[in-house]
Design an enzyme around this catalytic site. Sequence first.
Site, PDB file in Angstrom:
ATOM      1  CE  LYS A  46      12.067  32.765  27.383  1.00  0.00           C
ATOM      2  NZ  LYS A  46      10.722  32.324  27.694  1.00  0.00           N
ATOM      3  CE  LYS A 167      -0.070  25.363  15.675  1.00  0.00           C
ATOM      4  NZ  LYS A 167       1.389  25.648  15.774  1.00  0.00           N
TER       5      LYS A 167
HETATM    6  P1  NAP Z   1       5.200  26.835  24.729  1.00  0.00           P
HETATM    7  O1  NAP Z   1       5.798  26.059  25.835  1.00  0.00           O
HETATM    8  O2  NAP Z   1       4.588  28.158  25.030  1.00  0.00           O
HETATM    9  O3  NAP Z   1       6.296  27.004  23.592  1.00  0.00           O
HETATM   10  C1  NAP Z   1       6.200  27.935  22.566  1.00  0.00           C
HETATM   11  C2  NAP Z   1       7.571  28.092  21.951  1.00  0.00           C
HETATM   12  O4  NAP Z   1       7.507  29.021  20.854  1.00  0.00           O
HETATM   13  C3  NAP Z   1       8.574  28.661  22.956  1.00  0.00           C
HETATM   14  O5  NAP Z   1       9.830  28.067  22.740  1.00  0.00           O
HETATM   15  C4  NAP Z   1       8.598  30.124  22.576  1.00  0.00           C
HETATM   16  O6  NAP Z   1       9.788  30.774  22.940  1.00  0.00           O
HETATM   17  C5  NAP Z   1       8.503  30.024  21.060  1.00  0.00           C
HETATM   18  N1  NAP Z   1       8.107  31.299  20.475  1.00  0.00           N
HETATM   19  C6  NAP Z   1       6.943  31.955  20.624  1.00  0.00           C
HETATM   20  N2  NAP Z   1       6.995  33.117  19.933  1.00  0.00           N
HETATM   21  C7  NAP Z   1       8.215  33.179  19.348  1.00  0.00           C
HETATM   22  C8  NAP Z   1       8.883  34.116  18.518  1.00  0.00           C
HETATM   23  N3  NAP Z   1       8.307  35.262  18.129  1.00  0.00           N
HETATM   24  N4  NAP Z   1      10.132  33.817  18.097  1.00  0.00           N
HETATM   25  C9  NAP Z   1      10.746  32.672  18.477  1.00  0.00           C
HETATM   26  N5  NAP Z   1      10.180  31.754  19.268  1.00  0.00           N
HETATM   27  C10 NAP Z   1       8.936  32.017  19.690  1.00  0.00           C
HETATM   28  O7  NAP Z   1       4.056  26.014  23.994  1.00  0.00           O
HETATM   29  P2  NAP Z   1       4.018  24.488  23.497  1.00  0.00           P
HETATM   30  O8  NAP Z   1       2.826  23.873  24.112  1.00  0.00           O
HETATM   31  O9  NAP Z   1       5.345  23.853  23.622  1.00  0.00           O
HETATM   32  O10 NAP Z   1       3.702  24.725  21.950  1.00  0.00           O
HETATM   33  C11 NAP Z   1       4.670  24.492  20.949  1.00  0.00           C
HETATM   34  C12 NAP Z   1       3.986  24.241  19.633  1.00  0.00           C
HETATM   35  O11 NAP Z   1       3.078  23.153  19.754  1.00  0.00           O
HETATM   36  C13 NAP Z   1       3.155  25.413  19.117  1.00  0.00           C
HETATM   37  O12 NAP Z   1       3.309  25.421  17.720  1.00  0.00           O
HETATM   38  C14 NAP Z   1       1.738  25.028  19.509  1.00  0.00           C
HETATM   39  O13 NAP Z   1       0.805  25.635  18.674  1.00  0.00           O
HETATM   40  C15 NAP Z   1       1.785  23.526  19.284  1.00  0.00           C
HETATM   41  N6  NAP Z   1       0.768  22.751  19.987  1.00  0.00           N
HETATM   42  C16 NAP Z   1       0.722  22.744  21.362  1.00  0.00           C
HETATM   43  C17 NAP Z   1      -0.257  21.974  21.993  1.00  0.00           C
HETATM   44  C18 NAP Z   1      -0.352  21.885  23.497  1.00  0.00           C
HETATM   45  O14 NAP Z   1      -1.389  21.425  24.004  1.00  0.00           O
HETATM   46  N7  NAP Z   1       0.661  22.279  24.245  1.00  0.00           N
HETATM   47  C19 NAP Z   1      -1.185  21.241  21.233  1.00  0.00           C
HETATM   48  C20 NAP Z   1      -1.089  21.272  19.841  1.00  0.00           C
HETATM   49  C21 NAP Z   1      -0.100  22.032  19.227  1.00  0.00           C
HETATM   50  P3  NAP Z   1       9.923  31.459  24.409  1.00  0.00           P
HETATM   51  O15 NAP Z   1      10.183  30.341  25.382  1.00  0.00           O
HETATM   52  O16 NAP Z   1      11.067  32.387  24.215  1.00  0.00           O
HETATM   53  O17 NAP Z   1       8.616  32.151  24.673  1.00  0.00           O
END
Ligand code: NAP
Length: 334
Positions: A46, A167
Site C-alpha cells: 500500500k 453512505k
Molecule cells: P478505496 O480505494 O477502496 O479506498 C477505501 C479506503 O478506505 C482505503 O484507504 C481503505 O484502506 C480504507 N478503509 C476501508 N476500511 C477501513 C477500516 N476498517 N479502517 C481503516 N481504513 C479503512 O475506495 P475509494 O473509491 O477511494 O473510496 C473512498 C471513499 O470515497 C469512500 O468513502 C467511498 O464511499 C467514497 N466514494 C467513492 C466513489 C468512487 O466511485 N470511487 C464515489 C463516491 C464516494 P485499505 O487500503 O487498507 O483497504
Amino acid sequence: MVDGDKPVVTITGISGYIGAETCLQFLKDGGFKVRGTVRDKTNEAKLAPLREAFGDLFDQLELVEADLLQEDSLIAAVAGSTYMVHVASPFFMSDDPEQLITPAVNGTLAAMKACHAARVKRCVITSSIASVSAVAKADRPAGRIYDESHWTNPDRPEGCGNYVKSKVLAEKAAWDFVAGLPDGEKFEIATICPGFVMGPPLRKENFTSGGWVKKLMSGEMTEIANDTCPIVDVRDVGFAHLQAVKVPEAAGRRFILAHSTPCFMEYAMPIAIKYKKLGWPISTTEKPAPAEWYQSLFDTTPSRDILGVQYRDVFTMMTEMADKMVEQGVITKP
Ligand code: NAP
C-alpha cells in the site's frame, strides 16, 4: 511560513483511490502539515505506490495508523489537528451489512468524536451521490434533477443496497453528531458527494472504480449496462476536498460532484476508441434497455460556484485512467 506554523490536516484512508489523490493535493498546496492514516504502516504493497506518486513530497507526510473499527486509534490520529478530511470507508458491494454499514457508520462517528476531542475547526467528510439520490420512487424530484437538499431513503419500499445504506447512514450520523453538540463545542463540517469516480489512480491495488475499467479492457464485461451514472474525475474530487477545507463558505454544506450523468456506453467509448484498434478485446455491445429507464440529473452549481471545481470531461478522465492503469501494469492486454 515554516512547517511548525502550518495547520495540521489529518486525512484518513490515504492508501485508497480518492484518499491518495486528496493527500497529494494537500501536500502540493503547501499550506498544511499533512498527516495521513493507513491501517498498517508496514504494508509496503500500500505504501510503495504512495512513495512513488508523491516523490519528494512523501517525506513531508506524517504517517499514522488508524482503523475505523478502533475509535481510540482515530482519536489519537486526529490529536493536534486543525482540520480533518475523513475519506476512509469500505467501497465494494456485499450482502453482509457488517462489512459495509458497521465500519462506515462507526468509523464516521469515531471520526466525529476525534474532531470533538481535538477541537478541530472543520471536518470534510467523503460521502457519495449514493447518499443523495436513492429516494423512494414516489419522492423523485420534478424534472429528475437532484440537489443537495435531497437525501437517500434507506428504508424506501424499492429496497436499498448495503453500500448505499452505509453512505447515507454515515453522512447522517455526522450531521446529527454536530447538531447534538452544545453551541460552544460545535465544529464545522462539509460533505462531498461524488458520482462514480474515474480518472488516473495513484493506488495500484484493486479498487471498485478501477475494477470497472479492468473488466471493460479485459473483455470480461461482454455487455455494457444500459444505465446512466454521474461521473467525476478523481483529481476534481481531490481538489474539492482541498477547497472544502479552505473556503469559508463551504462550512455546513453538502456538495454534489459530477461532470455529467452519461450512460455507461459513454464511459466505455473513449477507451474503446483508443484501445480496440490496438487489439484489446473491448466489447461495445449494450445490454437491452431495462423495462423502466430512469436517468437522475444533478445540479452541481455549488461545487462550481463555492468550491471552484472546473470539471474534467468524460473523454479525458476515461482515456487518462486507462492509460495510467496500463502504464502501471495493473491492466495488461489478455
Ligand atoms: P478505496 O480505494 O477502496 O479506498 C477505501 C479506503 O478506505 C482505503 O484507504 C481503505 O484502506 C480504507 N478503509 C476501508 N476500511 C477501513 C477500516 N476498517 N479502517 C481503516 N481504513 C479503512 O475506495 P475509494 O473509491 O477511494 O473510496 C473512498 C471513499 O470515497 C469512500 O468513502 C467511498 O464511499 C467514497 N466514494 C467513492 C466513489 C468512487 O466511485 N470511487 C464515489 C463516491 C464516494 P485499505 O487500503 O487498507 O483497504
